[in-house]
Scaffold this motif. Structure first.
Motif, PDB file in Angstrom:
ATOM      1  N   THR B  99       0.855  -1.191   0.000  1.00 21.98           N
ATOM      2  CA  THR B  99       0.000   0.000   0.000  1.00 21.98           C
ATOM      3  C   THR B  99       0.887   1.235   0.000  1.00 21.98           C
ATOM      4  OG1 THR B  99      -0.133  -0.114   2.399  1.00 21.98           O
ATOM      5  CG2 THR B  99      -1.960  -1.073   1.157  1.00 21.98           C
ATOM      6  N   PRO B 100       0.434   2.302  -0.656  1.00 18.68           N
ATOM      7  CA  PRO B 100       1.270   3.500  -0.734  1.00 18.68           C
ATOM      8  C   PRO B 100       1.315   4.241   0.600  1.00 18.68           C
ATOM      9  CG  PRO B 100      -0.848   3.899  -1.747  1.00 18.68           C
ATOM     10  CD  PRO B 100      -0.824   2.442  -1.390  1.00 18.68           C
ATOM     11  N   LEU B 101       2.315   5.066   0.722  1.00 16.08           N
ATOM     12  CA  LEU B 101       2.427   5.905   1.899  1.00 16.08           C
ATOM     13  C   LEU B 101       1.487   7.098   1.769  1.00 16.08           C
ATOM     14  CD1 LEU B 101       6.311   6.004   2.267  1.00 16.08           C
ATOM     15  CD2 LEU B 101       4.690   4.620   3.576  1.00 16.08           C
ATOM     16  N   VAL B 102       0.927   7.492   2.897  1.00 18.24           N
ATOM     17  CA  VAL B 102       0.109   8.703   2.960  1.00 18.24           C
ATOM     18  C   VAL B 102       0.924   9.728   3.732  1.00 18.24           C
ATOM     19  CG1 VAL B 102      -2.041   9.730   3.740  1.00 18.24           C
ATOM     20  CG2 VAL B 102      -2.009   7.361   2.932  1.00 18.24           C
ATOM     21  N   PHE B 103       1.132  10.878   3.125  1.00 16.41           N
ATOM     22  CA  PHE B 103       2.026  11.876   3.704  1.00 16.41           C
ATOM     23  C   PHE B 103       1.260  13.023   4.357  1.00 16.41           C
ATOM     24  CE2 PHE B 103       6.289  10.786   2.324  1.00 16.41           C
ATOM     25  CZ  PHE B 103       6.051   9.870   1.331  1.00 16.41           C
ATOM     26  N   GLY B 104       1.879  13.587   5.375  1.00 16.92           N
ATOM     27  CA  GLY B 104       1.435  14.864   5.899  1.00 16.92           C
ATOM     28  C   GLY B 104       1.962  15.983   5.004  1.00 16.92           C
ATOM     29  N   LYS B 105       1.629  17.218   5.329  1.00 19.12           N
ATOM     30  CA  LYS B 105       2.023  18.361   4.493  1.00 19.12           C
ATOM     31  C   LYS B 105       3.460  18.801   4.747  1.00 19.12           C
ATOM     32  CE  LYS B 105      -2.357  20.480   3.340  1.00 19.12           C
ATOM     33  NZ  LYS B 105      -3.144  21.735   3.289  1.00 19.12           N
ATOM     34  N   GLY B 106       4.047  18.279   5.794  1.00 17.96           N
ATOM     35  CA  GLY B 106       5.434  18.621   6.070  1.00 17.96           C
ATOM     36  C   GLY B 106       5.592  19.765   7.040  1.00 17.96           C
ATOM     37  N   THR B 107       6.718  19.761   7.735  1.00 16.82           N
ATOM     38  CA  THR B 107       7.103  20.851   8.636  1.00 16.82           C
ATOM     39  C   THR B 107       8.508  21.280   8.260  1.00 16.82           C
ATOM     40  OG1 THR B 107       5.767  20.028  10.488  1.00 16.82           O
ATOM     41  CG2 THR B 107       7.592  21.510  11.024  1.00 16.82           C
TER      42      THR B 107
END
Lengths: 118, 113
Positions: B99-107
């Motif tokens: 399954t693909p990774l789900v990312f946050g928007k980043g800091t």
């Protein structure tokens, strides 16, 4: 460590032309690769899951006729942006997971491709 | 609906001090969490990960803490160094290995000398 090579790293093309981006796993086999797109100051958005020997699975809202994916071998997936328009300008990144490792392993990313459509 | 959230778009820390980057998730099916570091115009590079069966994983200056009940994880960097300045993405994945990774928007972390 595992290396994923993405080519080209940047490309400028004219509106209406097509651009092909390659993603290669250099020292491992990857049945599954993923294509992401990143807009400025935004997260990495999954576009599609590329499966060797079968059709890619596209995320909702991603036009499969616009973004053609071919995963012809266990080490190569390509993303072709067809009839590119300025709104397709973005940073495209691929990732691959090593088939030879246990299930829970980090995905390895390519260097990314900066596409600018003029 | 964002399944992985990094609510702080940026963070500034003095060199030598601790950097704490936070991440929240909503999908209880996620069972593996990763942190990636990203420099401009480059792909993300893997930093550290944690399985849902653990609550802490440490690797050198980097420690990731997981609080499953709160659906919260954090990355601690100590001591922070100027070379740590980058965008840090939190990512999560479900049970299946493909399954693909789900990312946050980043800091965006800035370590000030």
């Amino acid at each position: 460590g595992a290396v994923v090579s993405q080519h080209p790293s940047w490309v400028i093309c004219k509106s209406g032309t097509s651009v092909k981006i390659e993603c290669r796993s250099l020292d491992f086999q990857a049945t599954t690769m993923f294509w992401y797109r990143q807009f400025p100051k935004q997260s990495l958005m999954l576009m599609a899951t590329s499966n060797e020997g079968s059709k890619a699975t596209y995320e909702q809202g991603v036009e499969k006729d616009k973004f053609l994916i071919n995963h012809a071998s266990l080490t190569l997936s390509t993303l072709t942006v067809t009839s590119a328009h300025p709104e397709d300008s973005s940073f495209y990144i691929c990732s691959a997971r090593d088939d030879g490792t246990v299930m829970n392993t980090e995905a390895f990313f390519g260097q990314g491709t900066r596409l600018t459509v003029v | 609906d964002q399944q992985v959230k990094q609510n702080s778009p940026s963070l500034s820390v003095q060199e030598g001090r601790i950097s704490i980057l936070n991440c929240d998730y909503t999908n209880s099916m996620f069972d593996y969490f990763l942190w990636y570091k990203k420099y401009p115009a480059e792909g993300p590079t893997f930093l550290i990960s944690i399985s849902s069966i653990k609550d802490k994983n440490e690797d050198g200056r980097f420690t990731v803490f997981l609080n499953k009940s709160a659906k919260h994880l954090s990355l601690h960097i100590v001591p922070s160094q100027p070379g740590d300045s980058a965008v840090y993405f939190c990512a999560a994945r479900g049970v299946s290995g493909n399954t693909p990774l789900v990312f946050g928007k980043g800091t965006r972390l800035s370590v000030i000398a």
